[in-house]
Write a protein that holds these residues in place. Structure first.
Motif, mmCIF file in Angstrom:
data_model
loop_
_atom_site.group_PDB
_atom_site.id
_atom_site.type_symbol
_atom_site.label_atom_id
_atom_site.label_comp_id
_atom_site.label_asym_id
_atom_site.label_seq_id
_atom_site.Cartn_x
_atom_site.Cartn_y
_atom_site.Cartn_z
ATOM 1 N N GLU A 181 0.825 -1.212 0.000
ATOM 2 C CA GLU A 181 0.000 0.000 0.000
ATOM 3 C C GLU A 181 0.860 1.263 0.000
ATOM 4 O OE1 GLU A 181 -2.811 -0.126 3.177
ATOM 5 O OE2 GLU A 181 -3.407 -2.182 2.753
ATOM 6 N N ARG A 191 1.059 4.273 -2.942
ATOM 7 C CA ARG A 191 0.857 5.715 -2.703
ATOM 8 C C ARG A 191 2.037 6.517 -3.256
ATOM 9 N NH1 ARG A 191 -1.246 3.698 2.266
ATOM 10 N NH2 ARG A 191 0.737 4.046 3.343
ATOM 11 N N TYR A 244 -6.820 -2.578 -1.321
ATOM 12 C CA TYR A 244 -7.780 -1.517 -1.644
ATOM 13 C C TYR A 244 -7.191 -0.118 -1.500
ATOM 14 C CZ TYR A 244 -11.172 2.011 -0.182
ATOM 15 O OH TYR A 244 -11.851 3.187 -0.010
ATOM 16 N N ARG A 245 -6.505 0.135 -0.397
ATOM 17 C CA ARG A 245 -6.011 1.493 -0.144
ATOM 18 C C ARG A 245 -4.949 1.900 -1.158
ATOM 19 N NH1 ARG A 245 -7.144 -0.541 4.901
ATOM 20 N NH2 ARG A 245 -8.533 0.740 6.195
ATOM 21 N N LYS A 282 -6.743 2.681 -4.358
ATOM 22 C CA LYS A 282 -7.456 3.954 -4.260
ATOM 23 C C LYS A 282 -6.505 5.124 -4.514
ATOM 24 C CE LYS A 282 -10.551 6.624 -1.278
ATOM 25 N NZ LYS A 282 -11.242 6.702 0.024
ATOM 26 N N ALA A 291 -13.159 1.936 -5.942
ATOM 27 C CA ALA A 291 -12.107 2.925 -6.199
ATOM 28 C C ALA A 291 -11.947 3.165 -7.695
ATOM 29 C CB ALA A 291 -10.790 2.446 -5.587
#
Length: 261
Positions: free
Chosen positions: A58, A62, A85-86, A89, A117
């Protein structure tokens, strides 16, 4: 002691260069210099970025979402990156991915929230192929897909090895936001006969050319409905492998593929 420290430094150095030149990551999945790995993995012309099996997680997703190198990427391969998921997203909200057409997310465990997302992204409006196999996607995903315009250009949708049941197949059959769909892979889910019949009766996939629906507990009733469906005039491939079917049904499917080839 001095020899041990020297050896450890050598190991760290080797791992660092392996990350850059091969994408190898240690078991912990930590990527110390993702920027360098991206630059090495970015294809000529900057249109293809293959980070498959580089376990960025994750946090790495990002970081990746902020990189300007993504602006020219049309194909992004993130197989087995554990972004979940994060992480997805963050990528879906990256303005650098406006030109993305092909997204491979095999084995990232994004679940239905991951579909949400993708559906709500203000930037992913040009996707043509979406590979989502082994992501723990369930039945709720298709209600989300049905409310989004981000999938209007999708031609290839791979959903094999997920958690889709009869309810999900019924919801998928009702989706009107996949008008360009040509290839649909639902292998190894739990659609059953009712799910197969729902898809067979759908008029929402007029451009479908290949349907892979093996190992879904479909019997002759469901398979027969698919073979007799009139809503798929362009269908050339109907893969029913590993379903409890009679020999007669398999022969009909084979003949259909031959006749339409």
């Amino acid at each position: 002691m001095r020899d041990s420290v020297y050896t450890m430094k050598k190991i760290v150095a080797v791992l660092f260069w392996l990350q850059i030149f091969t994408g190898f990551v240690p078991p912990s999945g930590a990527v110390e210099n993702l920027q360098a790995v991206v630059q090495k993995r970015l294809g000529e012309g900057g249109e293809v970025l293959d980070l498959s099996r580089v376990v960025i997680g994750e946090k790495g997703a990002r970081e990746l979402a902020k990189m300007k190198e993504l602006a020219s990427v049309t194909t992004l391969m993130l197989q087995g990156n554990k972004i979940k998921y994060r992480g997805l997203k963050a990528l879906a909200n990256s303005p650098h991915l406006e030109n993305l057409k092909h997204l491979d997310l095999w084995g990232n465990l994004i679940g239905d929230l991951g579909i949400k997302a993708l559906a709500e992204s203000p930037y992913l409006k040009n996707l043509e192929s979406l590979k989502l196999w082994k992501n723990e996607i369930g039945d709720e995903a298709f209600e989300i897909v049905g409310r989004s315009k981000n999938f209007l250009k999708i031609k290839t949708l791979l959903l094999n090895d997920n958690l889709i049941t009869t309810s999900g197949a019924v919801a998928l059959a009702a989706v009107t936001t996949l008008p360009q769909l040509e290839t649909l892979n639902l292998f190894r889910n739990e659609l059953g006969d009712d799910g197969a019949i729902a898809i067979a009766n759908s008029k929402n996939f007029p451009n479908l050319k290949a349907l892979y629906i093996g190992q879904n507990n479909i019997t002759d009733a469901g398979a027969g409905a698919l073979l007799e469906a009139v809503s798929f005039p362009k269908l050339k491939i109907l893969d029913l492998i590993m379903n409890p079917l009679s020999e007669n049904i398999y022969i009909k499917a084979y003949k259909m593929s031959k006749e339409r080839d």
